[in-house]
Write an enzyme that holds these catalytic residues in place. Structure first.
Site, mmCIF file in Angstrom:
data_model
loop_
_atom_site.group_PDB
_atom_site.id
_atom_site.type_symbol
_atom_site.label_atom_id
_atom_site.label_comp_id
_atom_site.label_asym_id
_atom_site.label_seq_id
_atom_site.Cartn_x
_atom_site.Cartn_y
_atom_site.Cartn_z
ATOM 1 C CG HIS A 58 -0.219 -0.168 2.529
ATOM 2 N ND1 HIS A 58 0.330 -1.373 2.924
ATOM 3 C CD2 HIS A 58 0.058 0.706 3.539
ATOM 4 C CE1 HIS A 58 0.891 -1.238 4.114
ATOM 5 N NE2 HIS A 58 0.750 0.016 4.509
ATOM 6 N N GLY A 59 0.361 2.317 -0.619
ATOM 7 C CA GLY A 59 1.026 3.608 -0.571
ATOM 8 C C GLY A 59 2.029 3.889 -1.663
ATOM 9 N N GLY A 61 1.289 4.207 -4.973
ATOM 10 C CA GLY A 61 0.684 4.998 -6.041
ATOM 11 C C GLY A 61 -0.084 4.148 -7.025
ATOM 12 C CB THR A 63 -5.456 3.833 -6.193
ATOM 13 O OG1 THR A 63 -5.569 2.648 -5.391
ATOM 14 C CG2 THR A 63 -6.852 4.311 -6.563
ATOM 15 C CD GLU A 83 -7.427 -0.725 -2.118
ATOM 16 O OE1 GLU A 83 -6.464 -1.374 -1.695
ATOM 17 O OE2 GLU A 83 -7.692 0.426 -1.727
ATOM 18 C CD GLN A 125 -5.768 -9.550 6.216
ATOM 19 O OE1 GLN A 125 -5.360 -8.430 6.522
ATOM 20 N NE2 GLN A 125 -5.997 -9.878 4.964
ATOM 21 N NE ARG A 222 -6.718 5.156 -0.354
ATOM 22 C CZ ARG A 222 -6.362 4.050 -1.019
ATOM 23 N NH1 ARG A 222 -6.328 2.889 -0.388
ATOM 24 N NH2 ARG A 222 -6.037 4.105 -2.289
#
Length: 376
Positions: A58-59, A61, A63, A83, A125, A222
């Site tokens: 994650h993080g 870039g 998206t 997502e 999860q 987020r």
């Protein structure tokens, strides 16, 4: 002749591809690694589909890059599957991501035990993985064999997914195991639930220097997230091991044959950025298999209990057929978009199974986005 959406609305993507060094969309989105078919099966008369899964820590870039790529095509030419943020925050459970980060923080502060954290993390999860797994199952009947002709037309539809099921069913559970908030038994339980890998599964992982990654993640907002540098290091490590594992398996590696090369039960050190398929086959110690040489999984004689060995067989079977690509995120958003577009020229298409599959898949993707996307 039947008309399909991609044939009617390909011009926007054609123009974008040409302006970035592709002669047309046929070369921009048609696989190179295909073999000539000796005879035409009925399936090969069906239109083709390109599925691209944008995955990784994650993080980075992902998206932003994906949304810029999708904007190059028309609405019927390329469809984005985001997502399932609404499912994670509302439909499946209340604020699942916030619950995950809060639980890890409480564990790190000594407010709860590792056992208590593992119960919460395992439940969370399951919620994270459910939308991906069920969507894969609904999509599966429409996915035929990989396109077998170098003269295949451009895909009738390109689907861009924000993550593959392995993110929630393998990578993030494994990272939480490294963080001490999930058991190795639970990780292998998730592995056993990974759906069979469909033909034409193209997964794009990312490379980004750690300091740049931290900077981007710190600037991102987020819902429910915390800036957890230890978790960032863990998930970067897991995705590096994932890329190595696919290379290891596709290079002929067998975890059962090489298991004896693993020594002790130490977690592998921080690895380098994910690498493409070039280069020698990785050592088993640089793959995901090394994570599971854990005391909890070993019989008194030092061998894995059979039930856990079978889970590793499933892991190997699921990862071996995947087509993995590495995207360099250490560039501008537009540069990332163009690099991703270039990568698609080497990706694998599949035929769909029925004349109605393309509109059905479009409807599935849009229903997913409408019901579970972040805007809800």
């Amino acid at each position: 002749m039947a008309s399909y959406p991609g044939h009617q609305h390909a011009s926007a993507f054609d123009q974008a591809a040409r302006s970035r060094g592709h002669s047309n969309r046929r070369t921009a989105l048609r696989p190179r690694r295909q073999q000539e078919a000796t005879e035409v099966r009925p399936e090969q008369k069906m239109p083709t589909l390109l599925r691209v899964y944008i995955d990784g820590p994650h993080g980075m870039g992902k998206t932003t890059t994906t949304q810029l790529l999708v904007a190059l095509g028309s609405r019927d030419d390329i469809v984005y599957v985001p997502e399932p943020m609404t499912y994670w925050r509302v439909l499946g459970a209340s604020e699942t991501i916030a619950n995950i980060y809060t639980t890890q923080h409480r564990l790190d502060q000594g407010e709860i035990s590792a056992g208590d954290a593992a119960v919460v993390m395992t439940s969370a999860q399951i919620t994270m993985g459910m939308p991906y797994a069920v969507t894969d199952a609904v999509l599966a009947p429409h996915i035929g064999g990989e396109a077998g002709s170098s003269h295949a037309p451009p895909p009738a539809l390109t689907l861009i997914f924000d993550r593959h099921p392995i993110a929630a069913l393998l990578c993030y559970p494994a990272a939480r195991y490294l963080m001490g908030s999930m058991t190795p038994q639970a990780v292998l339980a998730f592995v056993a639930l990974i759906p069979p890998t469909l033909p034409g599964t193209n997964i794009v992982l990312g490379a980004l220097p750690e300091d740049r990654h931290i900077d981007r993640l710190a600037k991102r907002q987020r819902p429910g997230e915390r800036l957890d540098l230890a978790m960032l290091a863990a998930i970067r490590r897991v995705y590096g091991l994932l890329a190595n594992t696919v290379r290891y398996l596709q290079g002929g590696g067998s975890w059962r044959e090489d298991w004896g090369q693993l020594s002790g039960t130490a977690v592998p050190p921080q690895g380098a950025e994910p690498q493409s398929n070039a280069g020698p086959r990785p050592h088993i110690g640089d793959t995901l298999f090394t994570l599971f040489r854990a005391p909890e999984l070993l019989a008194p004689n030092g061998d894995l209990y059979n039930v856990f060995a079978w889970a590793l067989d499933v892991l190997a079977k699921r990862l071996r057929p995947m087509h993995v690509f590495i995207l360099d995120y250490d560039q501008s958003p537009a540069g990332c978009r163009d690099a991703l577009l270039q990568l698609t020229s080497g990706m694998i298409q599949t035929h769909v199974t029925t004349p109605g599959s393309i509109p059905t898949i479009c409807d599935l993707a849009r229903t997913f986005a409408r019901e579970m996307g972040e805007a809800n």
